[in-house]
Design a protein around this motif. Structure first.
Motif, PDB file in Angstrom:
ATOM      1  N   ILE A  43      12.167 -13.077   3.632  1.00  0.00           N
ATOM      2  CA  ILE A  43      10.971 -12.248   3.555  1.00  0.00           C
ATOM      3  C   ILE A  43       9.739 -13.124   3.660  1.00  0.00           C
ATOM      4  N   ASP A  44       8.636 -12.490   3.945  1.00  0.00           N
ATOM      5  CA  ASP A  44       7.343 -13.177   4.005  1.00  0.00           C
ATOM      6  C   ASP A  44       6.513 -12.791   2.800  1.00  0.00           C
TER       7      ASP A  44
ATOM      8  N   ASP B  55       8.578   1.783   0.187  1.00  0.00           N
ATOM      9  CA  ASP B  55       8.105   0.451   0.553  1.00  0.00           C
ATOM     10  C   ASP B  55       8.153  -0.465  -0.656  1.00  0.00           C
TER      11      ASP B  55
ATOM     12  N   ARG C  85       4.301  -9.277   2.173  1.00  0.00           N
ATOM     13  CA  ARG C  85       4.650  -8.205   3.085  1.00  0.00           C
ATOM     14  C   ARG C  85       5.376  -7.068   2.352  1.00  0.00           C
ATOM     15  N   LYS C  86       5.305  -5.886   2.997  1.00  0.00           N
ATOM     16  CA  LYS C  86       6.027  -4.739   2.481  1.00  0.00           C
ATOM     17  C   LYS C  86       7.188  -4.422   3.408  1.00  0.00           C
ATOM     18  N   TYR C  87       8.325  -3.993   2.809  1.00  0.00           N
ATOM     19  CA  TYR C  87       9.543  -3.745   3.568  1.00  0.00           C
ATOM     20  C   TYR C  87      10.131  -2.388   3.162  1.00  0.00           C
TER      21      TYR C  87
ATOM     22  N   GLN D 165       9.870  -4.111   8.567  1.00  0.00           N
ATOM     23  CA  GLN D 165       8.638  -4.619   7.958  1.00  0.00           C
ATOM     24  C   GLN D 165       7.533  -3.633   8.246  1.00  0.00           C
TER      25      GLN D 165
ATOM     26  N   ARG E 114       5.611  -2.682  11.780  1.00  0.00           N
ATOM     27  CA  ARG E 114       6.429  -2.898  12.965  1.00  0.00           C
ATOM     28  C   ARG E 114       7.290  -1.663  13.209  1.00  0.00           C
TER      29      ARG E 114
ATOM     30  N   GLN F  70       7.023  -4.299  -1.925  1.00  0.00           N
ATOM     31  CA  GLN F  70       6.146  -5.428  -1.598  1.00  0.00           C
ATOM     32  C   GLN F  70       6.709  -6.703  -2.200  1.00  0.00           C
TER      33      GLN F  70
END
Length: 1380
Positions: free
Chosen positions: A840-841, A866, A844-846, A817, A820, A868
């Motif tokens: 996922i939230d 990334d 958020r970007k992953y 994430q 982090r 989103q």
């Protein structure tokens, strides 16, 4: 003026008609064009092929042939220089009805008086073409001169006719050949023939004594070589005559002449033939270095014969030409083939031939990789196969057999589909060919030939029986005739009836011999025909007719002594007791219908040789290299009806050789070649083809055993690249095996491994595959996002470029994430390159790491960009709904999905409708029931109502923006297409545009409905395809077509259309020309000058404006003749200009313009007078004959003779009035009488010359005075005072006050007077400005001015002008204010 001599056939031309000489592509053709520019598609006449000069014997058939082109079609007529061709018995003109452009002038039984130069004329409205050809007629025989006729008349009175023939040379039509005499043509043919042709030549001329022939031939060759050595240094490369593709024949020799100027002659059948160095003539010679090529064009049936080249009277080379009497029963047809497909051309001949000439795109076609040439067993059907057709293979292909030929097009259809680019597979199908009718036609022709052969055989047998009977009668009467001859010889020299009877008896005997000889010749000709018909079966066949060397010597001696007379032996009488011809000559007996053919067989295989006899019962013998063959385990001899077969089993190298089959004195032979190419055991080759798998770093070994004849070349390849030994590659070769060792293999060496073994007999290949296993390479990005919603992220990626030699089983994913530092392992997923992440939230970007896994390990990881999650994104607008079809209760729609899906998948669509005139949109489907596809049938409609529709896409976030509305559509059943438009016509036209108008089609219920639009289509007359002028239908019933080519021909049509489709097109009844409507030429200027005066040296220009349609021909004439070259004429469609750049006096004349088109013509004339200021008249003299008058005479001006409009003006001045007064004008003579001359006054006269250009300088007379007697008068005059005109300077107009904006121009002026002229000075703030270049100061006749170009703030202040002379000074001032 120059005069030109006209030719004899020149046709008169109208005034203004052009006669432009043009050059033709064919040498010797003269073209005269009547127009300066040809209309589009029109051409002047020309000759594609001109008549060829002809030299021919009298009494034969002569003709000239011409092929003519031109549009419109020309009219052709013939003429000759000296004489007419109106006699229908001597001259016949005709035209080929098939080609329609070939014209003939035929002269049956040509005579010497017809020798002349003949002309062919081709004429149409745009020009004419003429070409000439010479006819030379050679006098032969009895018509050569009158000497023979005179000699005949003398012979009847004085001497015997037999003695006359010894004095006068008479050339008979054909000399009689006595029995046993050899035709002299035999030795001429044999001299230049090859040894392999001796047997066939002897058979043709009936010679059976071969040993005597060879002995005599050698002696004649030595004698001939001695004669040739006088003129020839070297003779080589003799090539006999053969037919060439294109209808001609050629033969070649190479010779070095001792004297280059020696004459070379060409003879045919003993008659000299004129030839030319031009290859366009009938007989021609091409010389290249030492090579001489003699050619014959346009072969015909009468071109056969013995051709001889003679140098200095010595025969050099002889070749016998037999025109192949063959024709095409079925000609080749056009073939339409697809790309990479084979194309087949087929034809059927009337006579069997082993080969014919194939030509493709002007290049010979030979058996090879590109072409296959196939011939049927009966040699009547011939095929040409064009393999793997490409676009470049398209063109004209032709087949030539003898003097006949035919041609056809090959059309290759190219596959333009982009999806197939670079992937076009070789097709196994064939285009063309496969016509079953060809085999049927060939079988019928074969049967016809066999029937004709049987008829000839029957006729030969019948004539043989007749000759046997005649020979028997002759044998009985021989002794009596011999005694009579001896008695006649004893009475030699006796005159009277006895001598005449003796001659008659002799003549009867000669006549009898002649009859027998003619019958012999007929039989021989029939046998020759039979031989020629059988020669096609096999070139190795031999008809020995009982003359084989294997026959016993007694029989050979009998033939030698019975048929030929050996020179040098004493001629003796003998009585014939047998038939004139042997039975073998009349009946050919058993013969070969099909001969042996050369074969090639691979060692260890079986093969067979086959031939076919005309008899099923005749036995024969097989030979190999001259030794008889008998059946064995490996040799099988089969007798199957008319077929004879020899089967060779398990062939070995010693089985190679020449095999011959003999039957009934006939033989045929062929060569069998046993080849030993490289061979590999099929099972071993199958094992070798299996893939070889190793891991990275290991070694791979390939080995393959083989057999074959040495030497052999062995090559190994990896992916097409040849391998050579190095530190990682080792190649070992032996006599029976080859080994390839690859050490420390890596992934790059994976691929195809091929071994290629080659020797002189062939090549063999073995193919395997090497697979080197390794871990895969990283997966490929970038990832494609399928869904990015608040609840899930779904994406996919591309598999690794190299999977490492084994499939990818799993992918390992890690996620981080954004913000982090830790990475979360998501575990292994199946081998599909796709993942859906639901943990996922929102917002958020992953970032993800992806690695590929196979049996050999894990690849390097790939890091994604990334991604989103959780953002709401609605889809974009779909395309506007398109109406597919409309009915009274249903309207079918379709649309295209939006390009922007909002980051998620489209779950469906929401469709809305609206009636025309309403603002409210109604839903067709509910939001919770979206439409899944991109099409829908709307059934909730009212018949007759008009609707429009729009659609919105729905994704997980919701519905997006609706699309733009569709077109209005009426809910009703489909319409019928409209009918044809009515009253289509051309309303206006120009050279580049065309205006059309029409009326709407009629409506008929159930048949044709109302038209909603129209398409206009145009087709040039030169192309067959129609093109649309408007892409979208127009609603108006008129249209303007733009961009036409001037004077081009077009076809036009209009098509009505509606929702039901397009109606039938309506075309104009005739083609139209791109030109304005026909208008008679008219001049548009109201006032046109008809007289122009130009000063010599200046340019003269005449502009004439006009209207005319079509574009007229414009001609300018000067005094009725064409204008000179220095006069320039420029024409356009509405104006014409004549320009004389530098006019001289000789350009004076009347210039006439003639404007002419098909409607009419108009003319206008302008007189141009080129002149100059006249020169003054000569001396003026004054004389008085009558009191009160004087006569003034003068010499004429030098320009009077060159200017007929020149005249004179006389002026007079007396001493009282002191003013010149014109007393005479427009005098065209050199004399004038002046009146009212008063005594006591002095007179002066001036004479001027005047023309259209101006007035000359005057010529003045001496003072003329008539004295008058007066009383003396005395008077006293007071002294007069002088006048003084000097004044002080003063300002008539003072300076004005000025106010000027900044950067503008300011102008100041004033007026000053004074005498003497005052000097003026300008001042600014008491500083003189006269020398300042920033100010422009002028003083013209007392008006003083000053200009300030760009006024600035520094220019504000007082300006002053001071004028001063010797009497005083004047001052004037003003102020200038500059505004900001």
């Amino acid at each position: 003026m120059k005069s030109f001599r006209k030719s004899k056939e020149e046709e008169p031309t109208a005034l203004g008609q052009l006669a432009i000489k043009k050059k033709s592509k064919v040498p010797g053709v003269m073209i005269t064009q009547f127009v300066e520019e040809l209309p589009a598609g029109m051409t002047a006449p020309d000759f594609i092929r001109k008549p060829i000069a002809l030299t021919i014997q009298e009494g034969k058939f002569a003709f000239f042939k011409a092929i003519v082109s031109g549009n419109p079609k020309p009219t052709v007529h013939w003429a000759r220089n000296n004489g007419e061709i109106t006699d229908p018995e001597k001259y016949k003109t005709s035209i080929d009805p098939v080609s329609d452009n070939e014209y003939y002038l035929e002269m049956p039984e040509v005579s010497p008086e017809q020798s002349d130069t003949y002309k062919c004329f081709a004429t149409n409205i745009y020009g004419k073409a003429v070409v000439t050809a010479a006819l030379n007629v050679i006098e032969v025989g009895y018509k050569k001169s009158k000497a023979l006729q005179d000699a005949r008349a003398a012979a009847t009175k004085t001497e015997d006719f037999k003695n006359l023939l010894t004095k006068v040379h008479v050339e008979p039509d054909k000399p009689e050949k006595k029995e046993g005499e050899i035709d002299p043509k035999f030795w001429d043919v044999l001299m230049s023939a090859e040894k392999k042709d001796y047997e066939s030549i002897c058979r043709e001329f009936g010679v059976t004594n071969f040993r005597w022939m060879l002995k005599t031939l050698n002696a004649k060759k030595v004698e001939r070589q001695e004669e040739q050595a006088k003129f020839i240094e070297k003779l080589s490369n003799l090539k006999h005559i053969e037919v060439k593709p294109g209808g001609g024949a050629e033969f070649e020799i190479e010779m070095s002449l001792k004297d280059p100027n020696v004459k070379i002659f060409l003879f045919k059948n003993g008659e000299m033939i004129p030839f030319n160095l031009d290859s366009e003539e009938k007989h021609f010679l091409k010389k290249t270095g030492k090579r001489y090529t003699f050619g014959i064009r346009d072969l015909g049936g009468d071109d056969g014969g013995l051709y001889q080249v003679i140098v200095g009277g010595v025969p050099i080379f002889s070749t016998d030409f037999k025109v192949p009497m063959v024709d095409f029963l079925v000609k080749i047809q056009e073939v339409n083939a697809k790309e990479r497909e084979d194309a087949v051309f087929e034809c059927v001949l009337s006579t069997p031939m082993s080969t014919i000439h194939w030509v493709g795109k002007n290049q010979p076609c030979e058996q090879g990789e590109k072409f296959d040439i196939e011939v049927s067993d009966d040699m009547l059907i011939h095929r040409l196969v064009v393999k793997d057709c490409q676009k470049i293979d398209a063109g004209i292909y032709s087949a030539s057999a003898g003097i006949k030929s035919c041609n056809a097009f090959l059309i290759v259809q190219v596959d333009n589909d982009p999806a197939n680019k670079g992937k076009k597979v070789r097709k196994t199908t064939r285009a063309g060919g496969g016509n079953e009718d060809l085999a049927k036609i060939a079988a019928e022709q074969q049967a016809k030939l066999a029937k004709e052969r049987e008829e000839r055989m029957a006729l030969a047998k019948q004539m043989k029986a007749e000759m046997d009977a005649m020979a028997a009668e002759e044998s009985e009467s021989v002794p009596v005739e011999t005694e009579e001859e001896e008695a006649k010889e004893g009475k030699e020299g006796k005159e009277g009836n006895d001598g005449m009877e003796g001659r008659k008896g002799k003549e009867g005997e000669v006549e009898n011999d002649k009859q027998k000889t003619n019958q012999n010749n007929k039989i021989k000709d029939m046998n020759n025909d039979n031989n020629e018909n059988n020669e096609h079966n096999n070139k190795n066949m031999s008809n020995e007719n009982g003359a084989n060397e294997n026959e016993d010597s007694s029989k050979q001696k009998k033939l030698e002594l019975g048929d030929e007379e050996i020179p040098g032996e004493e001629k003796r009488k003998r009585v014939r007791t047998g038939p004139l011809l042997q039975d073998s000559i009349i009946d050919p007996g058993v013969h070969f219908s099909q001969g042996l053919s050369d074969i090639h067989v691979i060692m260890g295989n079986s093969t067979e040789m086959e031939c076919k006899l005309s008899s099923t019962t005749c036995e024969g013998t097989w030979y190999k290299d001259g030794e008889q063959i008998k059946g064995s385990d490996n040799i099988e001899i089969i007798h199957d009806g008319a077929f004879r077969k020899l089967i060779l089993k398990n062939c070995k190298e010693e089985d190679s050789g020449t095999y011959r089959f003999e039957a009934d004195g006939r033989k045929t032979e062929a060569i069998c070649t046993v080849e030993d190419p490289p061979r590999i055991n099929p099972d071993v080759l199958a094992d070798f083809a299996k893939p070889f798998i190793v891991k990275v770093g290991q070694s791979a070994t390939f080995k393959l055993p083989f057999v074959g004849r040495e030497p052999m070349k062995i090559s190994w390849y990896n992916e097409g690249e040849e391998l050579e030994s190095d530190k990682h590659i080792h190649i070992e070769n032996s006599l029976s095996e080859s080994r390839l060792i690859l050490s420390k293999c890596h992934r790059k060496v994976s691929g195809e491994i091929k071994i290629k073994i080659k020797n002189e007999y062939g090549t063999i290949e073995g193919i395997s595959r090497l697979i080197v296993l390794d871990r895969p390479t990283p997966p490929l990005g970038p990832v494609e996002i399928i869904e990015a919603s608040s609840s899930a992220l779904e994406f996919k990626w591309r598999p690794p470029k190299d999977e490492g030699g084994c499939p990818v089983t799993n992918y390992i994913l890690e996620r981080q994430q954004l913000g982090r530092n830790s990475w979360v392992k998501l575990g292994k997923i199946p081998g599909e390159a796709k993942y859906r992440d639901t943990d996922i939230d929102h917002g958020r970007k992953y970032c993800y790491h992806i690695s590929a896994v196979n049996e050999q390990g894990v690849s390097e990881m790939m890091e994604t960009d990334d991604i989103q999650a959780g953002t709401r994104a609605y889809p974009g607008q779909p395309s506007s709904p398109k109406v597919v079809s409309s009915f009274a209760n249903c309207i079918n729609l379709e649309w295209i999905p939006p390009s922007n899906t909002g980051g998620t998948t489209i779950v469906g669509y929401h469709l809305e409708k609206r009636k025309k005139g309403s603002n409210l949109w109604g839903s067709v489907n509910q939001l919770n029931e979206p439409i899944k596809g991109q099409e829908f049938a709307v059934k909730d409609v009212i018949e007759g109502m008009e609707y429009e529709f729009r659609v919105a896409a729905i994704n997980t976030s919701g519905a997006g923006e609706p699309s733009t509305p569709s077109e209005f559509v009426i809910a009703r059943d489909p319409k019928k297409p409209p009918g044809q438009v009515i009253d289509l016509k051309v309303t206006d036209s120009t050279y580049t545009t065309l205006s059309l108008g029409w009326s709407k089609p009629r409506e008929e219920e159930g048949v044709q409905d109302e038209a909603k639009g129209y398409f206009v289509e145009l087709r040039p007359a030169t192309t067959p395809e129609w093109g649309r002028c408007n892409n979208n239908p127009i609603t108006m019933t008129s249209y303007n077509i733009l961009g036409l080519k001037s004077m081009a021909m077009y076809w036009v049509r209009v098509i009505a259309t509606n929702s039901g489709g397009e109606g039938e097109p309506k075309a104009l009844d005739n083609y139209i020309l791109a030109m304005p409507p026909p208008v008679r030429p008219q001049f548009t200027d109201r006032k046109m000058k008809s007289f122009i005066v130009v000063r010599a040296g200046n340019s003269a220009r005449i502009n004439i404006n006009f209207v005319a349609s079509p574009m007229p021909n414009i001609t300018w004439l000067k005094d009725g003749m064409p204008v000179l070259k220095h006069v320039t004429v420029s024409n356009s469609d509405i104006t014409s200009q004549l320009l004389i750049p530098t006019a001289e006096r000789h350009d004076t004349g009347i210039y006439t313009i003639i404007i002419k088109n098909m409607v009419g013509q108009e003319t206008f004339s302008v007189e141009i007078r080129v002149t100059d200021d006249p020169k003054p008249p000569g001396p003026v003299e004054v004389d008085q004959n009558v009191p009160g008058t004087v006569t003034v005479t003068w010499t004429a001006s030098p320009d009077e003779k060159r200017d007929d409009r020149l005249y004179y003006i006389v002026s007079r001045r007396d001493s009282v009035k002191r003013m010149w007064q014109t007393v005479a004008d427009h005098l065209f003579n050199n004399k004038f009488t002046a009146l009212n001359i008063m005594a006591g006054r002095q007179y002066n006269f001036r004479v001027y010359a005047k023309n259209d250009m101006g007035l000359s300088e005057p010529s003045e007379s001496p003072v003329w005075e008539v004295t008058k007697k007066k009383d003396k008068l005395s008077a006293t005059y007071s002294a007069s005072k002088d006048c003084n005109f000097e004044t002080v300077p003063s300002f008539l107009v003072p300076l004005k006050t000025h106010s000027s904006p900044e950067s503008y121009e300011c102008y100041m002026s004033c007026a000053v007077r004074g005498n003497p002229t005052p000097h003026v000075t300008w001042y600014y703030n008491d500083i003189s400005l006269n020398t300042n270049t920033n100010y422009l100061i002028t003083n013209t006749c007392g008006v003083c001015s000053m200009v300030i170009l760009r006024v600035g703030a520094k220019d504000s202040g007082e300006y002053k002008v001071i004028a001063e002379n010797s009497l005083g000074t004047a001052v004037c001032s003003t102020k200038l204010t500059v505004k900001k």
